[in-house]
Design a protein around this motif. Structure first.
Motif, PDB file in Angstrom:
ATOM      1  N   HIS A   6     -55.760 -63.046  10.448  1.00  0.00           N
ATOM      2  CA  HIS A   6     -55.451 -62.726   9.055  1.00  0.00           C
ATOM      3  C   HIS A   6     -55.500 -61.218   8.893  1.00  0.00           C
ATOM      4  N   PHE A   7     -54.457 -60.644   8.282  1.00  0.00           N
ATOM      5  CA  PHE A   7     -54.342 -59.204   8.130  1.00  0.00           C
ATOM      6  C   PHE A   7     -54.355 -58.826   6.651  1.00  0.00           C
ATOM      7  N   SER A   8     -55.093 -57.789   6.318  1.00  0.00           N
ATOM      8  CA  SER A   8     -55.097 -57.275   4.950  1.00  0.00           C
ATOM      9  C   SER A   8     -55.281 -55.764   4.982  1.00  0.00           C
ATOM     10  N   LEU A   9     -55.146 -55.146   3.804  1.00  0.00           N
ATOM     11  CA  LEU A   9     -55.217 -53.701   3.703  1.00  0.00           C
ATOM     12  C   LEU A   9     -56.382 -53.272   2.832  1.00  0.00           C
ATOM     13  N   PHE A  10     -57.062 -52.231   3.255  1.00  0.00           N
ATOM     14  CA  PHE A  10     -58.152 -51.624   2.495  1.00  0.00           C
ATOM     15  C   PHE A  10     -57.687 -51.227   1.102  1.00  0.00           C
ATOM     16  N   GLU A  11     -56.494 -50.655   1.023  1.00  0.00           N
ATOM     17  CA  GLU A  11     -55.978 -50.187  -0.255  1.00  0.00           C
ATOM     18  C   GLU A  11     -55.784 -51.347  -1.229  1.00  0.00           C
ATOM     19  N   ASP A  12     -55.345 -52.505  -0.724  1.00  0.00           N
ATOM     20  CA  ASP A  12     -55.185 -53.682  -1.590  1.00  0.00           C
ATOM     21  C   ASP A  12     -56.538 -54.246  -2.004  1.00  0.00           C
ATOM     22  N   LEU A  13     -57.510 -54.203  -1.099  1.00  0.00           N
ATOM     23  CA  LEU A  13     -58.844 -54.701  -1.444  1.00  0.00           C
ATOM     24  C   LEU A  13     -59.452 -53.894  -2.582  1.00  0.00           C
ATOM     25  N   LYS A  14     -59.148 -52.607  -2.624  1.00  0.00           N
ATOM     26  CA  LYS A  14     -59.664 -51.751  -3.690  1.00  0.00           C
ATOM     27  C   LYS A  14     -58.995 -52.046  -5.033  1.00  0.00           C
ATOM     28  N   THR A  15     -57.689 -52.276  -5.007  1.00  0.00           N
ATOM     29  CA  THR A  15     -56.954 -52.415  -6.262  1.00  0.00           C
ATOM     30  C   THR A  15     -56.805 -53.866  -6.724  1.00  0.00           C
ATOM     31  N   GLU A  16     -56.731 -54.812  -5.768  1.00  0.00           N
ATOM     32  CA  GLU A  16     -56.528 -56.225  -6.107  1.00  0.00           C
ATOM     33  C   GLU A  16     -57.467 -57.119  -5.301  1.00  0.00           C
ATOM     34  N   PRO A  17     -58.771 -56.962  -5.471  1.00  0.00           N
ATOM     35  CA  PRO A  17     -59.703 -57.710  -4.624  1.00  0.00           C
ATOM     36  C   PRO A  17     -59.569 -59.218  -4.757  1.00  0.00           C
ATOM     37  N   GLN A  18     -59.324 -59.721  -5.962  1.00  0.00           N
ATOM     38  CA  GLN A  18     -59.233 -61.171  -6.130  1.00  0.00           C
ATOM     39  C   GLN A  18     -58.057 -61.756  -5.366  1.00  0.00           C
ATOM     40  N   ALA A  19     -56.915 -61.074  -5.394  1.00  0.00           N
ATOM     41  CA  ALA A  19     -55.737 -61.571  -4.682  1.00  0.00           C
ATOM     42  C   ALA A  19     -55.967 -61.550  -3.175  1.00  0.00           C
ATOM     43  N   VAL A  20     -56.568 -60.469  -2.677  1.00  0.00           N
ATOM     44  CA  VAL A  20     -56.835 -60.361  -1.245  1.00  0.00           C
ATOM     45  C   VAL A  20     -57.801 -61.454  -0.799  1.00  0.00           C
ATOM     46  N   LEU A  21     -58.836 -61.675  -1.576  1.00  0.00           N
ATOM     47  CA  LEU A  21     -59.856 -62.653  -1.204  1.00  0.00           C
ATOM     48  C   LEU A  21     -59.365 -64.085  -1.352  1.00  0.00           C
ATOM     49  N   LYS A  22     -58.511 -64.338  -2.322  1.00  0.00           N
ATOM     50  CA  LYS A  22     -57.956 -65.683  -2.462  1.00  0.00           C
ATOM     51  C   LYS A  22     -57.171 -66.056  -1.205  1.00  0.00           C
ATOM     52  N   GLU A  23     -56.345 -65.143  -0.706  1.00  0.00           N
ATOM     53  CA  GLU A  23     -55.597 -65.399   0.528  1.00  0.00           C
ATOM     54  C   GLU A  23     -56.535 -65.591   1.710  1.00  0.00           C
ATOM     55  N   LEU A  24     -57.588 -64.785   1.766  1.00  0.00           N
ATOM     56  CA  LEU A  24     -58.527 -64.880   2.881  1.00  0.00           C
ATOM     57  C   LEU A  24     -59.289 -66.197   2.840  1.00  0.00           C
ATOM     58  N   PHE A  25     -59.720 -66.622   1.664  1.00  0.00           N
ATOM     59  CA  PHE A  25     -60.427 -67.897   1.548  1.00  0.00           C
ATOM     60  C   PHE A  25     -59.525 -69.063   1.953  1.00  0.00           C
ATOM     61  N   GLN A  26     -58.242 -68.978   1.591  1.00  0.00           N
ATOM     62  CA  GLN A  26     -57.304 -70.015   2.011  1.00  0.00           C
ATOM     63  C   GLN A  26     -57.184 -70.039   3.532  1.00  0.00           C
ATOM     64  N   PHE A  27     -57.128 -68.892   4.141  1.00  0.00           N
ATOM     65  CA  PHE A  27     -57.054 -68.796   5.600  1.00  0.00           C
ATOM     66  C   PHE A  27     -58.284 -69.410   6.256  1.00  0.00           C
ATOM     67  N   LEU A  28     -59.454 -69.214   5.647  1.00  0.00           N
ATOM     68  CA  LEU A  28     -60.699 -69.729   6.219  1.00  0.00           C
ATOM     69  C   LEU A  28     -60.934 -71.203   5.885  1.00  0.00           C
ATOM     70  N   GLY A  29     -60.164 -71.744   4.962  1.00  0.00           N
ATOM     71  CA  GLY A  29     -60.307 -73.155   4.620  1.00  0.00           C
ATOM     72  C   GLY A  29     -61.441 -73.453   3.662  1.00  0.00           C
ATOM     73  N   VAL A  30     -61.820 -72.457   2.841  1.00  0.00           N
ATOM     74  CA  VAL A  30     -62.836 -72.667   1.805  1.00  0.00           C
ATOM     75  C   VAL A  30     -62.166 -72.552   0.444  1.00  0.00           C
ATOM     76  N   ASP A  31     -62.896 -72.902  -0.600  1.00  0.00           N
ATOM     77  CA  ASP A  31     -62.348 -72.927  -1.952  1.00  0.00           C
ATOM     78  C   ASP A  31     -61.813 -71.550  -2.349  1.00  0.00           C
ATOM     79  N   PRO A  32     -60.483 -71.396  -2.502  1.00  0.00           N
ATOM     80  CA  PRO A  32     -59.937 -70.090  -2.882  1.00  0.00           C
ATOM     81  C   PRO A  32     -60.217 -69.722  -4.327  1.00  0.00           C
ATOM     82  N   GLY A  33     -60.527 -70.709  -5.156  1.00  0.00           N
ATOM     83  CA  GLY A  33     -60.817 -70.432  -6.549  1.00  0.00           C
ATOM     84  C   GLY A  33     -62.069 -69.614  -6.758  1.00  0.00           C
TER      85      GLY A  33
END
Length: 275
Positions: A159-186
Motif C-alpha cells: 500500500h502506497f501513500s504520500l506524507f503530503e496527503d496524510l497532512k492535508t487529508e488524513p481521514q481519506a488516507v487512513l480510510k484507504e489504509l484500513f480497507q487495505f488492512l481489512g479492518v473497519d474503515p469507518g
C-alpha cells in the motif's frame, strides 16, 4: 505471533504519525516504538532470533491484527528477502515524502542528534564516500527500494501513500489504509487528529552540537557542562529550518527527477506536487 503488516518506510516521511493513527484502531495492535528486527547494522536485532521477534506482539488481543513500524526496512538492501523468508504473506505499508524535503529533514535530525558535523551541501556532495546511515539522498531514491521489494512480494501486498496527503487529508488516507488492512474503515472518522509530531529542534552551529554530543559526551566529567553550554548558547530562537542553498536545491531536483518518474510508474501515485 507474527505480524500481519509492516510500515517499512520511508524515514522522516510521517511513519511515526501513521503508526500513531493505526494504534488508535481497536482492531489493530502495534508495539510502541520501532522493532528493528530484520537487519544487524546499527540498531538491528536480527541476531535475537524469530522467537524474540514474535514476543514483541504477545500483548495483542485474539481478534486484533498486528503490525510494527521500522522505516529502516525500506532502505537497507537485504531486508526485503529476509522479510519474505519470515513473512511471505505480510502486507507492506509505504509512505513517501518529497525526497528533497525528506533529505533536508533527515539531515537536520542527524545534526540535532550530534552525529553530523558537516553542512548540508558538503554532506550531499560527499555522501558516496560516507557510511550508509548518512545517506540523506539515497534514502529518497524510493523507486530503487520499491523495486527490491517487488522482486519478492506481489504488488497487491503493498500500500502506497504520500506524507503530503496524510497532512492535508488524513481521514481519506487512513480510510484507504484500513480497507487495505481489512479492518473497519469507518474508524477513520473517530481518530484523534492531534497526532504526535516528530519535531526537530535546530542548533545554531552543527559543529558545536557535534562536539558536545559525539565527542565531549564521551568524557563523563565534561558531559554535564557541555550539555548546559549547548542548551544555553546553541539553540536557534526562530522555528523551522534555515533556507536550503539554491544551488543544492537545483542539484537535488535534477537528481531525483528520474527516480520520481520511476516511482510514479511502479506505484501509480500522482507525484505532480513534488515537481
Amino acid at each position: 505471533m507474527k505480524p500481519d503488516f509492516l510500515i517499512i518506510g520511508a524515514m522522516k516521511s510521517g511513519t511515526s504519525t501513521l503508526a500513531h493513527y493505526l494504534r488508535q484502531h481497536p482492531e489493530i495492535y502495534m508495539p510502541d516504538g520501532e522493532v528493528h528486527f530484520f537487519y544487524e547494522e546499527g540498531k538491528g536485532r536480527w541476531q535475537r532470533g524469530i522467537q524474540w521477534y514474535e514476543r514483541q506482539f504477545e500483548e495483542a488481543l485474539p481478534d486484533q491484527i498486528v503490525g510494527e513500524k521500522t522505516p529502516t526496512y525500506s532502505y537497507l538492501p537485504d531486508t526485503a528477502q529476509r522479510i519474505h523468508d519470515v513473512l511471505p504473506e505480510v502486507k507492506l505499508i509505504w509512505i513517501f515524502r518529497d525526497p528533497i524535503d525528506r533529505a533536508y529533514s533527515n539531515y537536520w535530525h542527524a545534526v540535532r542528534s550530534g552525529i553530523e558535523p558537516l553542512g548540508f551541501a558538503e554532506a550531499v556532495q560527499r555522501e558516496g564516500e560516507r557510511d550508509i546511515w548518512k545517506g540523506y539522498v539515497r534514502r529518497g531514491q524510493y523507486a530503487e527500494q520499491v523495486g527490491r521489494y517487488l522482486d519478492y512480494f506481489d504488488r497487491e501486498q503493498m500500500h502506497f501513500s504520500l506524507f503530503e496527503d496524510l497532512k492535508t487529508e488524513p481521514q481519506a488516507v487512513l480510510k484507504e489504509l484500513f480497507q487495505f488492512l481489512g479492518v473497519d474503515p469507518g474508524y477513520s472518522n473517530q481518530l484523534n487528529q492531534r497526532a504526535r509530531k516528530n519535531v526537530t529542534k535546530i542548533p545554531r552551529s552543527t559543529t558545536f552540537r557535534y562536539l558536545t554530543k559525539s565527542v565531549v559526551n564521551e568524557i563523563p566529567v565534561l558531559r554535564s557542562l557541555a550539555f548546559r553550554l549547548d542548551q544555553r548558547f546553541n539553540r536557534r530562537s526562530e522555528p523551522g529550518y534555515p533556507d536550503m542553498d539554491d544551488g543544492v536545491q537545483r542539484h537535488l531536483e535534477n537528481h531525483f527527477q528520474p527516480y520520481n518518474e520511476q516511482l510514479q510508474e511502479k506505484t501509480g501515485l500522482d507525484l505532480t506536487a513534488w515537481a
